[in-house]
Design a protein around this motif. Structure first.
Motif, PDB file in Angstrom:
ATOM      1  N   PRO A 354       0.860  -1.240   0.023  1.00  0.00           N
ATOM      2  CA  PRO A 354       0.054   0.013   0.230  1.00  0.00           C
ATOM      3  C   PRO A 354       0.935   1.348  -0.211  1.00  0.00           C
ATOM      4  O   PRO A 354       0.445   2.348  -0.656  1.00  0.00           O
ATOM      5  N   ALA A 355       1.858   1.508   0.739  1.00  0.00           N
ATOM      6  CA  ALA A 355       2.732   2.376   0.902  1.00  0.00           C
ATOM      7  C   ALA A 355       3.601   2.589  -0.675  1.00  0.00           C
ATOM      8  O   ALA A 355       3.641   3.684  -1.061  1.00  0.00           O
ATOM      9  N   ALA A 356       3.990   1.714  -1.255  1.00  0.00           N
ATOM     10  CA  ALA A 356       4.429   1.735  -2.347  1.00  0.00           C
ATOM     11  C   ALA A 356       3.427   2.032  -3.621  1.00  0.00           C
ATOM     12  O   ALA A 356       3.642   2.928  -4.285  1.00  0.00           O
ATOM     13  N   ASN A 357       2.337   1.731  -3.218  1.00  0.00           N
ATOM     14  CA  ASN A 357       1.290   2.119  -4.291  1.00  0.00           C
ATOM     15  C   ASN A 357       0.913   3.513  -4.345  1.00  0.00           C
ATOM     16  O   ASN A 357       0.914   4.128  -5.465  1.00  0.00           O
ATOM     17  N   SER A 358       0.874   4.032  -3.336  1.00  0.00           N
ATOM     18  CA  SER A 358       0.693   5.434  -3.013  1.00  0.00           C
ATOM     19  C   SER A 358       1.989   6.351  -3.683  1.00  0.00           C
ATOM     20  O   SER A 358       1.783   7.271  -4.214  1.00  0.00           O
TER      21      SER A 358
END
Length: 373
Positions: A354-358
């Motif tokens: 999720p952090a990488a997606n953002s």
């Protein structure tokens, strides 16, 4: 007062760069009253008293003391306050302590200012005679002539004259012993810390020639001579001393601002400067001095490597506004779009999908904006 540490006064934010201020023989930290509060807006200022002066215990030194002994007391104070590396400024004997620290403990001194002082003090005999006089008769007689030794005619600071009169005679005499034995002339070329010398042109105790000798020997040193100033320049000409110290101490901040502009771009820095208020000024100075003036200027890592580390840290903490800024900085530091993508892909493994997606969304927006510009 304690029996083990020098009496001191700390001013300014604890997170600011530390700056230690040393006094002249016969004075207390009141010597810095007109300068320390101004310096404390951007520094963690710690001014200290000599043994037997002001609030410091007389028993901290004894007969036969050396400037090295005083320097060890200063280091003990710094250690007790959790200060590892510090800027240092000192007057007369306090300046000699700074020279000793810069030569013998260079890892502790980030910058040095030596004010109305010397690498020697006209030989041992005058100080041996003064020490004997004080041990025999006390300080009353010397205190009467303090104004003539310290100031130009018509100027005085009653608080400092009173401090002289009230100093402990044995501790004062031990400080004279230290001055008698002090001669660092052959070691001055070893000093690596950025060094400023300030001389009072009317100083009878340490005339400008003494400061010029230090300036000529210390690589890259700068010398300022103050017209009309005698031996205690910070009290007689505080604004001039303050201006010189600020210019000297702000070197890291100045270099930091250069690097900040190189990495983040003029437009971003100009916007940040325009938004600066008195409330945020210290924080901006902190950023320029530490993040940009010390960390980003360290040659151990390249700017490309620092950009990759910074991107990873910002993804891990979810700081997306800062991430956008540092994606632009990464491009300016030579990373390609593919390399930025590879860094963000790495964060997916260690910081979470999720952090990488953002982060990918933020980076893609920035890269597309740069492509259109």
């Amino acid at each position: 007062m304690t029996d083990t540490l020098l009496n001191h006064r700390a001013e300014g934010p604890a997170s600011a760069p530390p700056l230690l201020l040393g006094p002249s023989l016969g004075t207390s930290y009141a010597l810095w009253d007109e300068v320390a509060p101004e310096l404390s807006t951007a520094h963690r200022v710690v001014r200290w008293d000599l043994p037997g002066h002001g609030g410091s215990a007389a028993g901290l030194i004894g007969a036969g003391a050396t400037v090295g002994d005083l320097a060890e007391l200063v280091l003990a104070l710094a250690d007790a306050l959790g200060i590892e590396r510090f800027g240092y400024a000192g007057v007369s004997l306090g300046g000699a302590v700074g020279l000793h620290l810069a030569v013998h403990h260079p890892e502790r001194v980030s910058s040095l200012a030596v004010i109305c002082s010397s690498a020697h003090f006209n030989g041992a005999k005058p100080w041996e005679e003064r020490a004997a006089l004080v041990r025999r008769e006390g300080l009353a007689g010397l205190a009467e002539s303090a104004g003539a030794r310290w100031f130009t005619p018509g100027f005085t600071v009653p608080r400092l004259v009173r401090d002289h009169r009230e100093a402990d005679p044995d501790a004062y005499a031990a400080c004279c012993d230290a001055l008698a034995a002090f001669d660092l002339r052959e070691r001055l070329a070893e000093i690596e810390a950025p060094t400023l010398l300030i001389a009072g042109r009317e100083d009878p105790a340490t005339p400008p020639a003494h400061l010029r000798q230090i300036a000529d020997a210390v690589p890259g040193a700068a010398l300022v001579e103050i017209p009309g100033a005698s031996h205690l320049a910070p009290t007689q000409c505080p604004e001039t001393v303050l201006t010189a110290l600020r210019a000297h101490l702000d070197g890291a901040a100045g270099r930091g601002m250069e690097v900040r502009r190189e990495v983040l771009g003029d437009a971003h820095v100009d916007r940040a400067q325009a938004r600066q208020t008195p409330f945020t000024a210290r924080f901006q100075d902190f950023i320029s001095r530490y993040a940009w003036g010390e960390i980003w200027t360290d040659p151990t890592l390249s700017r490309r490597e620092r950009s990759m580390i910074t991107l990873t840290a910002l993804v891990a903490r979810g700081h997306h506004d800062e991430l956008a800024m540092h994606v632009r900085a990464a491009r300016r530091n030579g990373l390609t779009s593919e390399e930025i993508g590879a860094v963000l892909l790495q964060t997916a493994v260690y910081c979470g999908v999720p952090a990488a997606n953002s982060a990918f969304a933020t980076a893609q927006r920035v890269l597309e904006e740069e492509g259109r510009s």
